[in-house]
Design an enzyme around this catalytic site. Structure first.
Site, mmCIF file in Angstrom:
data_model
loop_
_atom_site.group_PDB
_atom_site.id
_atom_site.type_symbol
_atom_site.label_atom_id
_atom_site.label_comp_id
_atom_site.label_asym_id
_atom_site.label_seq_id
_atom_site.Cartn_x
_atom_site.Cartn_y
_atom_site.Cartn_z
ATOM 1 N N LYS A 133 26.674 -41.320 -33.225
ATOM 2 C CA LYS A 133 27.152 -41.541 -34.742
ATOM 3 C C LYS A 133 25.900 -41.872 -35.783
ATOM 4 O O LYS A 133 25.620 -42.375 -36.150
ATOM 5 C CB LYS A 133 28.013 -42.216 -34.738
ATOM 6 C CG LYS A 133 29.021 -43.007 -36.003
ATOM 7 C CD LYS A 133 28.509 -43.746 -36.701
ATOM 8 C CE LYS A 133 29.452 -43.357 -38.148
ATOM 9 N NZ LYS A 133 28.799 -43.792 -39.636
ATOM 10 N N GLY A 137 25.533 -42.930 -42.712
ATOM 11 C CA GLY A 137 24.402 -43.225 -44.581
ATOM 12 C C GLY A 137 23.392 -42.627 -44.996
ATOM 13 O O GLY A 137 23.684 -40.908 -45.145
ATOM 14 N N GLY A 188 30.702 -40.744 -46.266
ATOM 15 C CA GLY A 188 31.862 -41.515 -46.966
ATOM 16 C C GLY A 188 31.569 -41.348 -48.316
ATOM 17 O O GLY A 188 31.751 -41.071 -49.424
ATOM 18 N N ASP A 242 32.831 -44.751 -36.849
ATOM 19 C CA ASP A 242 32.020 -45.627 -36.081
ATOM 20 C C ASP A 242 32.777 -46.602 -35.128
ATOM 21 O O ASP A 242 32.837 -46.073 -33.898
ATOM 22 C CB ASP A 242 31.824 -47.694 -36.919
ATOM 23 C CG ASP A 242 30.555 -47.235 -37.470
ATOM 24 O OD1 ASP A 242 29.710 -46.354 -37.510
ATOM 25 O OD2 ASP A 242 30.957 -47.910 -38.831
ATOM 26 N N LYS A 277 32.445 -51.397 -37.117
ATOM 27 C CA LYS A 277 31.374 -51.399 -36.340
ATOM 28 C C LYS A 277 30.835 -52.406 -35.211
ATOM 29 O O LYS A 277 30.857 -51.340 -33.927
ATOM 30 C CB LYS A 277 29.358 -50.967 -37.116
ATOM 31 C CG LYS A 277 28.474 -49.867 -36.754
ATOM 32 C CD LYS A 277 27.548 -50.685 -37.164
ATOM 33 C CE LYS A 277 27.661 -50.025 -38.145
ATOM 34 N NZ LYS A 277 27.460 -48.441 -38.499
#
Length: 291
Positions: free
Chosen positions: A37, A40, A73, A189, A248
């Site tokens: 995954k 960020g 995001g 997640d 998560k």
């Protein structure tokens, strides 16, 4: 001249030592399935992205079957801001009305996914981008009316993912799911955990912008090196987690319950953290294991 030659030999020898340390890990990992995954800051920074993509390509060349699941995001937030659409979170999940869902699709499927596919394909014909709606890979249903088009995954069909892997490509999955009434925004997640479960993955890796799980987020010396499955459930039920860490850790606990052998949270902003974790004795990040 002789001094320089000696220094060059010593530098070369140190590289050989690294390769020799990695050799048993390479032998052990060949043919195994890793779900990664990716999200960020490690995905937003171009230089970091190039490093991660190079690491993933190296893993593929070493015979590891890689499935890449991505979020986006920060890019979604930027798009929503440009469209003057409010950004709201509840329990670590993005509240998603119809307008937000359209923006999520545009960003995840049309921008982030294709950028990752392009970066991987710079090393050859290596990647195929899909969304969870393709082949009904991620079948979803609404979680809560208050969250709008935020979906829970009711089923993962890994057929398309397996086909892509068997053809020698890396599947790159945008976490948009499909339901009876249209598309759903799936937490990346959670999606990665469910894909790992359905694939019977040997390892699930959360590549993010933190070093791992901290006992105290304000204390950099409180990094937790490892947790067992039982300890992960205790932590999840303790009420001590907050924000985006809740889905998560929940997805990690569920993946372990479903038989995934190992889950790791890694800091993708640290150069080559993937390779350090997989091919060295030291490893890095926080590892979650079976009891």
């Amino acid at each position: 001249m002789k001094q320089r030659d000696r220094q060059q030999r010593e530098a070369a020898a140190s590289k050989v030592d690294v390769l020799m340390e990695a050799l048993p890990w390479i032998n052990n990992m060949r043919g195994k399935t890793f779900v990664i995954k990716y999200g960020g800051a490690a995905m937003e920074n171009d230089e970091l992205c190039r490093q991660v993509v190079a690491d993933i390509e190296l893993l593929k060349l070493m015979g590891i079957r890689i499935v890449l699941v991505h979020g986006g995001g920060k890019a979604i937030n930027a798009q929503l801001k440009a469209l003057n659409i409010p950004v709201t979170f509840k329990g670590g999940l993005r509240v998603t009305d119809d307008a937000t869902m359209d923006a999520v699709q545009q960003v995840l499927v049309g921008q982030v996914n294709q950028r990752l596919v392009w970066a991987l394909n710079e090393y050859g014909h290596n990647a195929v981008g899909i969304s969870g709606a393709d082949g009904k890979t991620l079948k979803a249903a609404p979680i809560d009316p208050e969250l709008g088009r935020v979906g829970r995954i009711r089923e993962v069909d890994p057929s398309l993912i397996e086909t892509i892997l068997e053809d020698g490509y890396i599947p790159v999955i945008a976490t948009v799911g499909c339901g009876a009434d249209g598309f759903y925004n799936i937490n990346a997640d959670v999606a990665a955990g469910k894909v790992a479960e359905a694939m019977g993955a040997d390892k699930l890796i959360y590549l993010t912008d933190v070093d791992g799980l901290y006992g105290d987020i304000n204390d950099e010396d409180s990094l937790i090196q490892s947790l067992s499955r039982a300890e992960t459930h205790v932590l999840l039920e303790s009420g001590e987690l907050g924000g985006g860490m809740i889905p998560k850790i929940r997805s990690i606990a569920e993946a372990l319950d479903a038989g995934v052998s190992e889950v790791v949270i890694l800091n993708g902003t640290f150069p080559h953290s993937l390779l350090l974790e997989i091919f060295t004795d030291a490893g890095c990040g926080t590892m979650f294991t079976q009891d």
